[in-house]
Each structure stands twice: as structure tokens, then as C-alpha cells.
Scaffold this motif. Structure first.
Motif, PDB file in Angstrom:
ATOM      1  N   ASP A  86     -12.340  81.952  85.326  1.00 28.35           N
ATOM      2  CA  ASP A  86     -13.017  81.161  86.346  1.00 28.35           C
ATOM      3  C   ASP A  86     -12.119  80.134  87.024  1.00 28.35           C
ATOM      4  O   ASP A  86     -12.367  79.740  88.158  1.00 28.35           O
ATOM      5  CB  ASP A  86     -14.220  80.436  85.720  1.00 28.35           C
ATOM      6  N   PHE A 126      -7.853  85.876  80.549  1.00 24.18           N
ATOM      7  CA  PHE A 126      -7.998  86.625  79.327  1.00 24.18           C
ATOM      8  C   PHE A 126      -7.196  87.921  79.412  1.00 24.18           C
ATOM      9  O   PHE A 126      -6.772  88.339  80.502  1.00 24.18           O
ATOM     10  CB  PHE A 126      -9.470  86.886  78.986  1.00 24.18           C
ATOM     11  N   LEU A 138     -16.307  74.452  78.044  1.00 28.15           N
ATOM     12  CA  LEU A 138     -15.135  75.315  78.010  1.00 28.15           C
ATOM     13  C   LEU A 138     -15.133  76.187  79.259  1.00 28.15           C
ATOM     14  O   LEU A 138     -16.149  76.820  79.580  1.00 28.15           O
ATOM     15  CB  LEU A 138     -15.164  76.222  76.779  1.00 28.15           C
ATOM     16  N   TYR A 152      -8.886  79.008  77.308  1.00 32.15           N
ATOM     17  CA  TYR A 152      -9.863  78.113  77.898  1.00 32.15           C
ATOM     18  C   TYR A 152      -9.247  76.715  78.021  1.00 32.15           C
ATOM     19  O   TYR A 152      -8.354  76.341  77.264  1.00 32.15           O
ATOM     20  CB  TYR A 152     -11.099  77.958  76.997  1.00 32.15           C
ATOM     21  N   LYS A 178      -8.042  87.385  85.543  1.00 31.39           N
ATOM     22  CA  LYS A 178      -8.332  85.985  85.843  1.00 31.39           C
ATOM     23  C   LYS A 178      -9.707  85.619  85.315  1.00 31.39           C
ATOM     24  O   LYS A 178     -10.636  86.423  85.358  1.00 31.39           O
ATOM     25  CB  LYS A 178      -8.278  85.751  87.353  1.00 31.39           C
ATOM     26  N   LEU A 232     -13.027  79.303  81.260  1.00 32.52           N
ATOM     27  CA  LEU A 232     -12.080  80.382  81.027  1.00 32.52           C
ATOM     28  C   LEU A 232     -10.988  80.382  82.093  1.00 32.52           C
ATOM     29  O   LEU A 232     -11.280  80.413  83.296  1.00 32.52           O
ATOM     30  CB  LEU A 232     -12.816  81.722  81.019  1.00 32.52           C
TER      31      LEU A 232
END
Lengths: 115, 114
Positions: A59, A48, A43, A35, A57, A45
Motif C-alpha cells: 500500500d 511483499f 501496520l 510493514y 508493491k 504494507l
């Protein structure tokens, strides 16, 4: 206790440099997250990973890439750092794919300044 | 565009008072609502969480109130203490999203004065 460690607390880089942020967790967690935290935005993202060599992917992935060669280690890469990537970067991990409400455990963060 | 809107941005409360932080969301697919607490120099840590099948959850001095029809939830800190001074983030995720991705609010900085 779950421990998530990040390689640097503070980092200063120049525009155009390639930057590596490293994160290690010691609890055999499946999921790891990157993040960025900015005032007034909370936060967000970036990327991940749910398994070794697997990534998704988030955001705001533009300008970033990630690598997960080992289960415990998740790296965030800024291919060519820019000033708008100056931010606090937080790594997190969570236990299992089958429990979407699993707690995310965060590292202490890396404050990156790009000059 | 933030999917979870949090207010206020900051608040100051006297020791012993009640701190109230509000969050609102639009996505009705959200079904897990955690609150994270972050102290200066530390990463966020899970404080308390709620699922929409209950309207309230209490853990010690911390209570989440949930209003499904209004798509709002709030954190109440009763008998606030100086040690509660921190930044609080609400978040939401979809249970069908097996990755457990969280959408965070913008955060509320709480200062509890002695």
C-alpha cells in the motif's frame, strides 16, 4: 517454532543515506512481508514477496525497494532516507501461496530514526 | 485511507473486567478476520481469527463476535488480566487474494490495572 529475525533493533541514519533492513526466517516460508508501524495508523504494507526474486508493491511502496535473493532472506532498502521514513519496521513471513489465511509471523521490529 | 477502522484507540480496564475492541470494514470481499496481539518490544502475534460463516468464535478468555450485515467485528477479553496488557490489532483479508495481504486497523492499547 517459527523464528523471524531482523538485523537491528535500533538504527539511526542521516537524511540521504542508503539504508538496508534485513530479515531472515527459518521455516521455509514462501511469503515474506515488510510493514511499517506508526502510532494511530497501525501496520501498513510496504512490499511483499511470494518467491525468490519475486516482489509485489503493497500500500505504501514509495521511497522503498526490496530484494529477495534467497528464500529465507528479505531485505528492505531505503534508497535515500528521509525524515518521514522514521518509523518501526516489521518483517513477517507466512507459509504458503495456497493458504491465504495462513498466519503471518512477525519479527521484533527495527526502530529506524532518520535525522 | 484505512480499510479497517478500529476503536477505541486505548482503554483501561480493571483486573477481572471485560475489554471490548471494535472494528468496522467496508469491503464486502473481506472474508478472513484475524486479531493480532503485540507486547512492548515484540512483533505482533496471531491471537484468534474468524471467517464470516460463523458469528462467534471463542478461545479461552478471548471471543470474536462477527456481524456480517453490519460489517463489524469485535474482540472481547473476558476476566482481563494484567498479562493481557498489550496493543491489539484487528485485520482483514480477501480469500481470493492468494498473497494473504492483511489490512490492519490502527490498534488499541489495552491496560489492565491490578
Amino acid at each position: 517454532d517459527v523464528k523471524v529475525t531482523q538485523s537491528s533493533r535500533y538504527l539511526v541514519k542521516r537524511t540521504g543515506e542508503k539504508v538496508f533492513l534485513e530479515c531472515v526466517q527459518d521455516m521455509d516460508h514462501e511469503n515474506m512481508f515488510w510493514y511499517r508501524q506508526d502510532p494511530g495508523l497501525g501496520l501498513r504494507l510496504i512490499y511483499f514477496s511470494y518467491d525468490v526474486k519475486m516482489k509485489e508493491k503493497g500500500d505504501i511502496p514509495e521511497g522503498y525497494s526490496v530484494s529477495r535473493e534467497k528464500k529465507e532472506r528479505f531485505s528492505l532498502i531505503l534508497e535515500s532516507a528521509s525524515t518521514n521514513q522514521t518509523s518501526m519496521y516489521l518483517c513477517a513471513s507466512s507459509l504458503s501461496l495456497t493458504a491465504p489465511t495462513d498466519t503471518q509471523y512477525f519479527g521484533p521490529g527495527t526502530r529506524l530514526t532518520v535525522l | 485511507q484505512q480499510q479497517v477502522k478500529q476503536s477505541p484507540q486505548s482503554l483501561i480496564v480493571q483486573k477481572g473486567g471485560i475489554s471490548i475492541i471494535n472494528c468496522a470494514y467496508e469491503n464486502t470481499a473481506f472474508d478472513y478476520f484475524p486479531w493480532y496481539q503485540q507486547f512492548p518490544g515484540k512483533g505482533p502475534a496471531l491471537l484468534i481469527a474468524i471467517r464470516p460463516d460463523v458469528s462467534e468464535k471463542k478461545e479461552g478468555r478471548f471471543t470474536i463476535s462477527f456481524n456480517k450485515s453490519a460489517k463489524q467485528f469485535s474482540l472481547h477479553i473476558m476476566d482481563s488480566q494484567p498479562g493481557d496488557s498489550a496493543t491489539y490489532f484487528c485485520a482483514a483479508s480477501r480469500g481470493t487474494d492468494s498473497w494473504g495481504k492483511l489490512q490492519f486497523g490502527a490498534g488499541t492499547q489495552v491496560v489492565v490495572t491490578p
